[in-house]
Design a protein around this motif. Structure first.
Motif, PDB file in Angstrom:
ATOM      1  N   GLY A 187      20.827  17.848  65.054  1.00 19.20           N
ATOM      2  CA  GLY A 187      22.262  17.864  65.290  1.00 19.20           C
ATOM      3  C   GLY A 187      22.611  17.539  66.730  1.00 19.20           C
ATOM      4  O   GLY A 187      21.733  17.227  67.535  1.00 19.20           O
ATOM      5  N   PHE A 188      23.900  17.594  67.043  1.00 13.98           N
ATOM      6  CA  PHE A 188      24.297  17.306  68.422  1.00 13.98           C
ATOM      7  C   PHE A 188      25.025  18.497  69.028  1.00 13.98           C
ATOM      8  O   PHE A 188      25.524  19.383  68.321  1.00 13.98           O
ATOM      9  CB  PHE A 188      25.194  16.057  68.485  1.00 13.98           C
ATOM     10  N   GLU A 189      25.080  18.479  70.363  1.00 13.88           N
ATOM     11  CA  GLU A 189      25.778  19.494  71.119  1.00 13.88           C
ATOM     12  C   GLU A 189      26.352  18.791  72.337  1.00 13.88           C
ATOM     13  O   GLU A 189      25.634  18.070  73.025  1.00 13.88           O
ATOM     14  CB  GLU A 189      24.750  20.552  71.548  1.00 13.88           C
ATOM     15  N   GLY A 190      27.653  18.916  72.563  1.00 12.39           N
ATOM     16  CA  GLY A 190      28.240  18.194  73.682  1.00 12.39           C
ATOM     17  C   GLY A 190      29.370  18.950  74.351  1.00 12.39           C
ATOM     18  O   GLY A 190      29.977  19.837  73.759  1.00 12.39           O
ATOM     19  N   LEU A 191      29.636  18.576  75.597  1.00  7.78           N
ATOM     20  CA  LEU A 191      30.721  19.209  76.356  1.00  7.78           C
ATOM     21  C   LEU A 191      31.947  18.310  76.338  1.00  7.78           C
ATOM     22  O   LEU A 191      31.854  17.100  76.542  1.00  7.78           O
ATOM     23  CB  LEU A 191      30.277  19.437  77.808  1.00  7.78           C
ATOM     24  N   THR A 192      33.123  18.922  76.090  1.00  5.90           N
ATOM     25  CA  THR A 192      34.360  18.166  76.110  1.00  5.90           C
ATOM     26  C   THR A 192      35.423  18.938  76.893  1.00  5.90           C
ATOM     27  O   THR A 192      35.359  20.156  76.980  1.00  5.90           O
ATOM     28  CB  THR A 192      34.894  17.903  74.683  1.00  5.90           C
ATOM     29  N   ASP A 193      36.384  18.212  77.455  1.00  9.24           N
ATOM     30  CA  ASP A 193      37.505  18.907  78.082  1.00  9.24           C
ATOM     31  C   ASP A 193      38.730  18.846  77.164  1.00  9.24           C
ATOM     32  O   ASP A 193      39.849  19.122  77.575  1.00  9.24           O
ATOM     33  CB  ASP A 193      37.814  18.345  79.480  1.00  9.24           C
ATOM     34  N   ASN A 194      38.502  18.446  75.915  1.00  7.30           N
ATOM     35  CA  ASN A 194      39.603  18.424  74.960  1.00  7.30           C
ATOM     36  C   ASN A 194      39.131  18.884  73.573  1.00  7.30           C
ATOM     37  O   ASN A 194      39.097  18.113  72.617  1.00  7.30           O
ATOM     38  CB  ASN A 194      40.183  17.003  74.887  1.00  7.30           C
ATOM     39  N   PRO A 195      38.736  20.181  73.483  1.00  2.00           N
ATOM     40  CA  PRO A 195      38.194  20.655  72.207  1.00  2.00           C
ATOM     41  C   PRO A 195      39.196  20.563  71.051  1.00  2.00           C
ATOM     42  O   PRO A 195      38.799  20.356  69.912  1.00  2.00           O
ATOM     43  CB  PRO A 195      37.813  22.114  72.492  1.00  2.00           C
ATOM     44  N   GLN A 196      40.493  20.668  71.345  1.00  2.00           N
ATOM     45  CA  GLN A 196      41.507  20.614  70.275  1.00  2.00           C
ATOM     46  C   GLN A 196      41.432  19.288  69.528  1.00  2.00           C
ATOM     47  O   GLN A 196      41.614  19.229  68.310  1.00  2.00           O
ATOM     48  CB  GLN A 196      42.923  20.785  70.838  1.00  2.00           C
ATOM     49  N   LYS A 197      41.175  18.220  70.284  1.00  2.00           N
ATOM     50  CA  LYS A 197      41.101  16.897  69.678  1.00  2.00           C
ATOM     51  C   LYS A 197      39.971  16.826  68.639  1.00  2.00           C
ATOM     52  O   LYS A 197      40.136  16.261  67.558  1.00  2.00           O
ATOM     53  CB  LYS A 197      40.871  15.859  70.787  1.00  2.00           C
ATOM     54  N   PHE A 198      38.836  17.432  68.992  1.00  2.00           N
ATOM     55  CA  PHE A 198      37.717  17.458  68.059  1.00  2.00           C
ATOM     56  C   PHE A 198      38.056  18.279  66.823  1.00  2.00           C
ATOM     57  O   PHE A 198      37.700  17.928  65.715  1.00  2.00           O
ATOM     58  CB  PHE A 198      36.475  18.035  68.746  1.00  2.00           C
ATOM     59  N   ARG A 199      38.763  19.397  67.072  1.00  2.00           N
ATOM     60  CA  ARG A 199      39.131  20.268  65.953  1.00  2.00           C
ATOM     61  C   ARG A 199      40.027  19.511  64.974  1.00  2.00           C
ATOM     62  O   ARG A 199      39.845  19.564  63.763  1.00  2.00           O
ATOM     63  CB  ARG A 199      39.827  21.526  66.508  1.00  2.00           C
ATOM     64  N   ARG A 200      40.994  18.768  65.520  1.00  2.00           N
ATOM     65  CA  ARG A 200      41.916  18.010  64.657  1.00  2.00           C
ATOM     66  C   ARG A 200      41.169  16.954  63.859  1.00  2.00           C
ATOM     67  O   ARG A 200      41.447  16.725  62.686  1.00  2.00           O
ATOM     68  CB  ARG A 200      43.003  17.334  65.511  1.00  2.00           C
ATOM     69  N   LYS A 201      40.208  16.315  64.524  1.00  2.00           N
ATOM     70  CA  LYS A 201      39.515  15.205  63.894  1.00  2.00           C
ATOM     71  C   LYS A 201      38.490  15.669  62.866  1.00  2.00           C
ATOM     72  O   LYS A 201      38.349  15.084  61.796  1.00  2.00           O
ATOM     73  CB  LYS A 201      38.815  14.383  64.982  1.00  2.00           C
ATOM     74  N   PHE A 202      37.776  16.753  63.178  1.00  2.00           N
ATOM     75  CA  PHE A 202      36.655  17.135  62.327  1.00  2.00           C
ATOM     76  C   PHE A 202      36.845  18.461  61.589  1.00  2.00           C
ATOM     77  O   PHE A 202      35.984  18.850  60.794  1.00  2.00           O
ATOM     78  CB  PHE A 202      35.359  17.196  63.152  1.00  2.00           C
ATOM     79  N   GLY A 203      37.936  19.152  61.870  1.00  2.00           N
ATOM     80  CA  GLY A 203      38.210  20.410  61.170  1.00  2.00           C
ATOM     81  C   GLY A 203      37.075  21.406  61.283  1.00  2.00           C
ATOM     82  O   GLY A 203      36.541  21.611  62.374  1.00  2.00           O
ATOM     83  N   ASP A 204      36.711  21.978  60.137  1.00  2.00           N
ATOM     84  CA  ASP A 204      35.712  23.031  60.146  1.00  2.00           C
ATOM     85  C   ASP A 204      34.280  22.514  60.045  1.00  2.00           C
ATOM     86  O   ASP A 204      33.341  23.314  59.969  1.00  2.00           O
ATOM     87  CB  ASP A 204      35.973  24.008  58.983  1.00  2.00           C
ATOM     88  N   SER A 205      34.118  21.184  60.066  1.00  2.00           N
ATOM     89  CA  SER A 205      32.752  20.673  59.967  1.00  2.00           C
ATOM     90  C   SER A 205      32.025  20.751  61.318  1.00  2.00           C
ATOM     91  O   SER A 205      30.844  20.446  61.410  1.00  2.00           O
ATOM     92  CB  SER A 205      32.754  19.232  59.444  1.00  2.00           C
ATOM     93  N   ILE A 206      32.731  21.149  62.367  1.00  2.00           N
ATOM     94  CA  ILE A 206      32.062  21.346  63.654  1.00  2.00           C
ATOM     95  C   ILE A 206      32.253  22.785  64.115  1.00  2.00           C
ATOM     96  O   ILE A 206      33.158  23.481  63.658  1.00  2.00           O
ATOM     97  CB  ILE A 206      32.623  20.407  64.746  1.00  2.00           C
ATOM     98  N   ILE A 207      31.393  23.177  65.037  1.00  2.00           N
ATOM     99  CA  ILE A 207      31.532  24.492  65.671  1.00  2.00           C
ATOM    100  C   ILE A 207      31.957  24.245  67.113  1.00  2.00           C
ATOM    101  O   ILE A 207      31.403  23.373  67.787  1.00  2.00           O
ATOM    102  CB  ILE A 207      30.194  25.256  65.625  1.00  2.00           C
ATOM    103  N   ILE A 208      32.966  24.973  67.564  1.00  2.00           N
ATOM    104  CA  ILE A 208      33.363  24.869  68.967  1.00  2.00           C
ATOM    105  C   ILE A 208      33.167  26.217  69.634  1.00  2.00           C
ATOM    106  O   ILE A 208      33.662  27.233  69.162  1.00  2.00           O
ATOM    107  CB  ILE A 208      34.826  24.416  69.109  1.00  2.00           C
ATOM    108  N   GLU A 209      32.395  26.210  70.716  1.00  2.00           N
ATOM    109  CA  GLU A 209      32.139  27.454  71.429  1.00  2.00           C
ATOM    110  C   GLU A 209      32.653  27.371  72.856  1.00  2.00           C
ATOM    111  O   GLU A 209      32.798  26.294  73.411  1.00  2.00           O
ATOM    112  CB  GLU A 209      30.628  27.740  71.452  1.00  2.00           C
ATOM    113  N   LYS A 210      32.892  28.558  73.417  1.00  2.00           N
ATOM    114  CA  LYS A 210      33.290  28.612  74.829  1.00  2.00           C
ATOM    115  C   LYS A 210      32.078  28.293  75.682  1.00  2.00           C
ATOM    116  O   LYS A 210      31.006  28.858  75.467  1.00  2.00           O
ATOM    117  CB  LYS A 210      33.778  30.015  75.173  1.00  2.00           C
ATOM    118  N   PRO A 211      32.209  27.397  76.646  1.00  2.00           N
ATOM    119  CA  PRO A 211      31.060  27.084  77.489  1.00  2.00           C
ATOM    120  C   PRO A 211      30.903  28.115  78.599  1.00  2.00           C
ATOM    121  O   PRO A 211      31.840  28.857  78.903  1.00  2.00           O
ATOM    122  CB  PRO A 211      31.452  25.737  78.090  1.00  2.00           C
TER     123      PRO A 211
END
Lengths: 284, 124
Positions: free
Chosen positions: A245-269
């Motif tokens: 799998g992948f793991e990456g840092l973003t400064d716009n986690p909301q954008k990922f949430r909108r695009k991928f919904g619950d298929s990704i995990i977003i954690e606090k860095p």
């Protein structure tokens, strides 16, 4: 309190490039970055131990060279290399340093030496790295300084004493007229205490912001590799892809949430995550 | 005064602090005029940054729960009785809304919930 404006210093193989940040009274700023990023150089320039090429440094609202003497009287400085005479004892060395400060408080110094379990008659060359650091701290905190500047103060110290140091720093800023600026690569210390984080990489400031704002802005995104296409990859500041799998840092986690919904995990860095991913992406 | 913060919670730390103090004021555990810990003292006790506690207090101030007198500290503000009642009702309303949502999901009707509520009220 401390203001650095467009500070530049060129060494040929390394350049400190247009560094700017500002620290207000009553707050703690952590200065982070990998080895060789320019942390010590910046601190040496602030302390006028190195000559800057251009830019401005203002401490207590005054130019740091024109008013060097009165400024240094009000700064407690802890340096990562020992600059003591090795053959002197703690007390002998203290007696050399104390007269340089108009507000030297010997009672306070004795108190710290006792608190830190140091023997005032011990020769400096007999002290361990941690003990030397404690001695430096005692000196920096014993002349009623308004600004404490420290270069890697917690690096040679065990976790127990590092906690004690944090407590001492909290005591310092109970007075809202005092500030602390310190560089470190142990970011867990800063996660607790720092109000502001200034992140330097490769001689340039990546950001200088309130810590809470930084931790609220960034996110670590984790998910399945099938989600990664060229566009998605570009959205990451730093990305680590493995077979599972992948793991990456973003400064716009909301954008990922909108695009991928619950298929990704977003954690606090953590600050360390932010530092590591940012530095890696630079090296790609 | 008791404040417990969690570093692993999704709720920002400043919100955890302001929420807990708010609850104590609404429940009357903190009384009008009572002095709160200083911003800097609380930061030290909770091992968090001054900015964070400051933000929590600013939030409470904006919502009228506390007042800060420069040089003296922060105090629990005089609470408007009617406003307080409203705030208390709001807490219950939120909880009931949650029950309504859950009931609909489970297919349980209003009559049954109303009966249940009546029994619970009489039992207590």
């Amino acid at each position: 309190m401390l203001e650095v404006i467009n500070l530049t210093k060129n060494f040929g193989n390394f350049k400190l490039d247009n560094v700017s940040f500002k620290l207000e009274p009553g707050y703690i700023m952590g200065f982070i970055g990998p080895n060789g990023a320019g942390k010590s150089t910046t601190i040496k320039l602030i302390m006028n131990l190195l000559k800057k090429d251009s830019g401005e440094i203002r401490i207590f609202g005054k130019d740091h060279i024109k008013h060097e003497k009165e400024i240094k009287d009000r700064i407690g400085f802890v340096y990562d290399e020992s600059f003591f005479y090795e053959d002197l004892s703690i007390n002998q060395m203290k007696n050399i340093i104390a007269p340089f400060y108009s507000r030297w408080d010997n009672k306070k110094f004795d108190q710290y030496i006792k608190e830190f379990n140091l023997d005032p008659h011990q020769k400096i060359k007999k002290l361990s790295k941690g003990m030397k650091m404690k001695f430096s701290l005692a000196l920096a905190l014993s002349h009623n300084a308004d600004l404490i500047i420290m270069d890697e103060p917690t690096s040679g110290l065990d976790p127990v004493f590092r906690r004690e140091v944090l407590d001492i720093l909290y005591d310092v800023i109970q007075d809202e007229g005092k500030s602390i600026f310190f560089s470190t690569h142990i970011t867990t210390d800063l996660e607790k205490i720092a109000d502001y984080i200034t992140f330097i990489n490769n001689g340039k400031i990546v950001f200088s912001k309130p810590k809470d704002e930084i931790l609220e802005t960034y996110g670590i995104v984790k998910g399945d590799n099938s989600l990664l296409d060229t566009d998605t990859r570009k959205e990451f500041i730093g990305l680590r892809v493995t077979k599972v799998g992948f793991e990456g840092l973003t400064d716009n986690p909301q954008k990922f949430r909108r695009k991928f919904g619950d298929s990704i995990i977003i954690e606090k860095p953590t600050l360390e995550d932010i530092m590591v991913y940012s530095v890696r992406s630079e090296r790609l | 005064m008791k404040i417990i913060i969690s570093n692993s919670s999704d709720e920002p730390i400043y919100e955890q602090i302001s929420r807990q103090i708010k609850e104590m004021i609404i429940k009357g555990e903190l009384e009008e005029g009572e002095i709160l810990p200083s911003i800097r003292g609380l930061a030290k006790d909770l091992q968090i940054s001054v900015i964070t506690t400051k933000r929590a207090y600013e939030e409470l101030e904006r919502e009228g729960f506390i007042e800060t007198v420069p040089g003296k500290g922060s105090f629990v503000a005089m609470q408007n009785k009617e406003l307080m009642k409203e705030k208390k009702l709001k807490i219950i309303e939120e909880k009931l809304a949650e029950i309504v949502r859950e009931s609909k999901m489970l297919g349980i009707g209003y009559e049954e919930i109303a009966d249940m509520l009546k029994i619970l009220f009489e039992e207590e």
